[in-house]
Design a protein around this motif. Structure first.
Motif, short mmCIF file in Angstrom:
data_model
loop_
_atom_site.label_atom_id
_atom_site.label_comp_id
_atom_site.label_asym_id
_atom_site.label_seq_id
_atom_site.Cartn_x
_atom_site.Cartn_y
_atom_site.Cartn_z
N THR A 4 49.02 34.16 60.32
CA THR A 4 49.71 34.75 61.47
C THR A 4 51.19 34.97 61.17
N PHE A 5 51.76 35.87 61.93
CA PHE A 5 53.20 36.12 61.84
C PHE A 5 53.71 36.45 63.23
N TYR A 6 54.65 35.65 63.70
CA TYR A 6 55.18 35.83 65.05
C TYR A 6 56.66 36.19 64.97
N VAL A 7 57.01 37.36 65.48
CA VAL A 7 58.40 37.84 65.44
C VAL A 7 58.83 38.22 66.86
N THR A 8 60.09 37.94 67.18
CA THR A 8 60.58 38.23 68.52
C THR A 8 61.92 38.95 68.48
N TYR A 239 52.19 29.10 76.77
CA TYR A 239 52.56 27.69 76.78
C TYR A 239 52.60 27.18 78.22
N ALA A 240 52.08 25.98 78.43
CA ALA A 240 52.06 25.36 79.76
C ALA A 240 51.29 26.19 80.79
N SER A 241 50.33 26.97 80.31
CA SER A 241 49.49 27.70 81.26
C SER A 241 48.03 27.31 81.00
N ALA A 242 47.15 27.89 81.81
CA ALA A 242 45.73 27.56 81.66
C ALA A 242 45.20 28.00 80.30
N ASP A 243 45.73 29.11 79.79
CA ASP A 243 45.25 29.61 78.51
C ASP A 243 46.37 29.61 77.47
N ASP A 244 46.40 28.57 76.66
CA ASP A 244 47.48 28.50 75.67
C ASP A 244 46.97 28.73 74.24
N ALA A 245 45.87 29.47 74.14
CA ALA A 245 45.28 29.72 72.82
C ALA A 245 46.26 30.43 71.90
N ASP A 246 46.96 31.43 72.43
CA ASP A 246 47.91 32.16 71.61
C ASP A 246 49.06 31.26 71.18
N TYR A 247 49.45 30.38 72.08
CA TYR A 247 50.53 29.46 71.70
C TYR A 247 50.10 28.62 70.51
N LYS A 248 48.91 28.09 70.61
CA LYS A 248 48.40 27.24 69.52
C LYS A 248 48.27 28.03 68.23
N LYS A 249 47.95 29.30 68.39
CA LYS A 249 47.72 30.12 67.20
C LYS A 249 49.02 30.61 66.54
N TYR A 250 49.97 31.08 67.35
CA TYR A 250 51.13 31.75 66.77
C TYR A 250 52.40 30.92 66.67
N TRP A 251 52.55 29.90 67.51
CA TRP A 251 53.77 29.10 67.43
C TRP A 251 53.68 28.11 66.29
N PRO A 252 54.75 27.81 65.54
CA PRO A 252 56.12 28.28 65.73
C PRO A 252 56.37 29.70 65.22
#
Length: 541
Positions: A4-8, A239-252
């Motif tokens: 994965t690659f997370y850019v902001t 993050y801190a929502s019912a569905d945090d799959a993306d958080y687990k996948k892309y963070w940090p």
RNA sequence: GGCGGAAUAGCUCAGUUGGCUAGAGCAUGCGGUUCAUACCCGCAGUGUCGGCGGUUCAAAUCCGUUUUCCGCUACCA
């Protein structure tokens, strides 16, 4: 599973339309995102808007609309701008989004429960007519910096974030992770100006205005800017929502791209917040330079900032994206002038790349009726081109890892120059006069076409439209020869190239004429005023 | 004031840990070429590498000092 690659990008403040400085950050982030996708990464690219705060509340009031109504119109405009500039973001977060609001409230509560946020008193100087708080430092000779009137000392009950608690851990992290803050000069500023002298706790709530996220357990307070704004990078992932799959996948995050003026918030406050939440820190914060206006006073208050929309409509997205990333070293400030822009377009895009395509297609059309025969004979200059094609790919890869956009483009353009030279070396117009030498001629055309295919893949992340034009004219259809892998070896394109002559991709611009026309639109200020003015200085990131 | 940058060809800038006759692009001049968007290719330059002093066989590059410009110096985002 793909890496994965997370850019902001920063989330922008929609108090007004955005300018070229905002486009600069966003184009850079988009380019790195496109590049990583091309390299096979599972990319998340986040951008958005930071919509709360007193300033928006006030502007909306002046316009006689609700804050939400006001930001809605600006956000629509911003989304249109990103569409116009071919920004392919995956998520557009608004700090007024329900998912963000709820998550921020949870974050605030969590920090309160852990003792990282505590209630105390904020003492500030308040100017009643201006309805604004100031710090001691901001005052001009003890008076309001805006209106010059007296200010009064006001105490306000506020929540504070225990920034001081994380000071040592921050210093350690920054010093042990060389790439955490880029460019490195920013790192010294942070350590010397803030961390070493000691961090003060941060006021993170306000009662003086309403346009913000309410503190759940203390309704008179709203969550103040940075807790709200910075959290976007994780709330956008659930993050801190019912569905945090993306958080687990892309963070940090792999990289937060920010302007240098907000490096502080991203390298001190944000990591401290994450430490308090027991979450991993982003891998890198890249603080890019500013675009400085030379020859035009550009600030929002003057209302004559460089408008990206006008530039794109006039000269095309690819030209503007190319210019932004080629002309300026990403970590440093750069002078933005219309003349530089037009010169770049003419010399690099029209003369070098556009003309290379044009002459190649033109010759295939003229000498072969648009289709190359299978019978082709190599010449002594081919090998040099083939080797350079390979080298360029490696150079671009290495530069992109370090976010050296300008260097990557320079490498690609040196290959383009090499191709133009190849035409001179092989003199196709001489061979064309000799029927016996058709096979040699066909090979030359092939080498050029194949080089253009490679160039078109290389420039993809930077210029999303030009490759399409190249592919159309060279009749490149197979998606297998549009991949990054396919340019690792020379010869992916079939030998029997057929072409479809098209319009000129980058028409030459009459610079003198064009500059004159621009000056009419934007009156040039007095020479004495020409002093450089950062166009995205301290405003609205 | 403190901290951190920058100062290199007419212009915009490159120059990793000191070692080349100091480089690139643009602009300029001359030559070549004609497939191409009056484009492309070649050649030619000019530089006290901000000033002064020092270390070294050797300094644009290290040290000291000095001049000019710029950034950061916390609750506006």
């Amino acid at each position: 599973m793909k890496k994965t690659f997370y850019v902001t990008t920063p989330i922008y403040y929609p108090s007004d339309k955005l300018h070229i400085g905002h486009s600069y950050s966003t184009v850079a982030a988009d380019t790195i995102a496109r590049y990583k996708r091309l390299r096979g990464f599972d990319v998340k690219f986040l951008t958005g808007t930071d919509e709360h705060g007193q300033k928006i509340e006030r502007i909306a009031k002046e316009k006689g609309v609700t804050p939400k109504q006001y930001v809605d119109t600006i956000v629509d405009w911003i989304k249109d701008l990103w569409k116009l500039m071919d920004i392919e973001y995956d998520i557009f977060i608004r700090t007024t989004d329900d998912i963000h609001v709820k998550a921020v409230q949870k974050i605030f509560k969590k920090l309160y429960d852990s003792g990282d946020i505590y209630k105390s008193e904020y003492e500030g100087k308040y100017c009643t007519p201006c309805e604004t708080f100031f710090t001691e430092r901001q005052l001009v000779e003890g008076k309001c910096p805006d209106c010059g009137r007296d200010v009064e000392t006001v105490k306000e009950e506020s929540y504070f974030f225990k920034l001081s608690r994380y000071q040592d851990r921050l210093i350690k992290h920054i010093e042990e992770n060389e790439h955490f803050i880029q460019p490195s000069t920013r790192k010294n500023e942070m350590i010397n100006n803030f961390l070493k002298p000691g961090l003060e706790d941060l006021c993170v709530s306000r009662t003086s205005f309403k346009w913000g996220i309410p503190v759940e357990f203390d309704p008179g307070h709203v969550v103040y800017v940075w807790i709200d704004a910075l959290s976007n990078y994780i709330t956008a992932l659930g993050y801190a929502s019912a569905d945090d799959a993306d958080y687990k996948k892309y963070w940090p995050a792999d990289v937060h791209i920010v302007g240098k003026e907000i490096v502080r918030f991203h390298t001190i406050i944000w990591p401290a917040m994450l430490m308090a939440l027991n979450e991993p820190l982003p891998k890198q914060i890249f603080g890019h330079g500013w675009l400085i206006i030379d020859g035009g006073k550009m600030s929002k208050s003057k209302g004559n900032v460089v408008d990206p929309q006008i530039l794109v409509e006039k000269y095309g997205v690819d030209s503007i994206r190319y210019f932004l990333l080629r002309e300026f070293a990403f970590g440093q400030d750069g002078n933005f002038t219309n003349e530089l822009l037009l010169k770049r377009i003419n010399s690099d895009l029209a003369n070098d790349l556009g003309n290379l395509l044009s002459r190649t297609v033109g010759m295939i059309d003229k000498y072969f009726g648009g289709a190359l025969p299978a019978e082709q004979t190599a010449n002594g200059f081919d090998q040099d081109i083939i080797e350079m094609a390979k080298t360029v790919v490696q150079q671009v890869e290495s530069h992109m890892e370090k976010m050296l956009f300008s260097d990557a483009l320079a490498a690609i353009w040196s290959f383009i120059s090499r191709c133009n030279k190849y035409v001179d070396e092989t003199t196709p117009w001489v061979l064309a006069k000799d029927e016996e030498r058709k096979a040699e001629l066909a090979n030359i055309m092939y080498v050029l076409a194949e080089s253009l295919r490679i160039i078109s893949v290389l420039i993809c992340p930077f210029m999303p439209n030009t490759p399409k034009a190249i592919e159309t004219q060279l009749n490149i259809k197979d998606s297998a020869i549009k991949t990054w892998d396919s340019i690792q070896t020379f010869g992916g394109l079939g030998r029997q190239v057929t072409i479809a002559k098209g319009a000129v991709v980058f028409p030459r611009i009459d610079i003198a004429k064009e500059l004159e026309a621009i000056e009419k639109d934007i009156p040039t200020p007095e020479k004495s005023e020409v002093k450089e003015t950062p166009i995205n200085k301290k405003e609205d990131e």
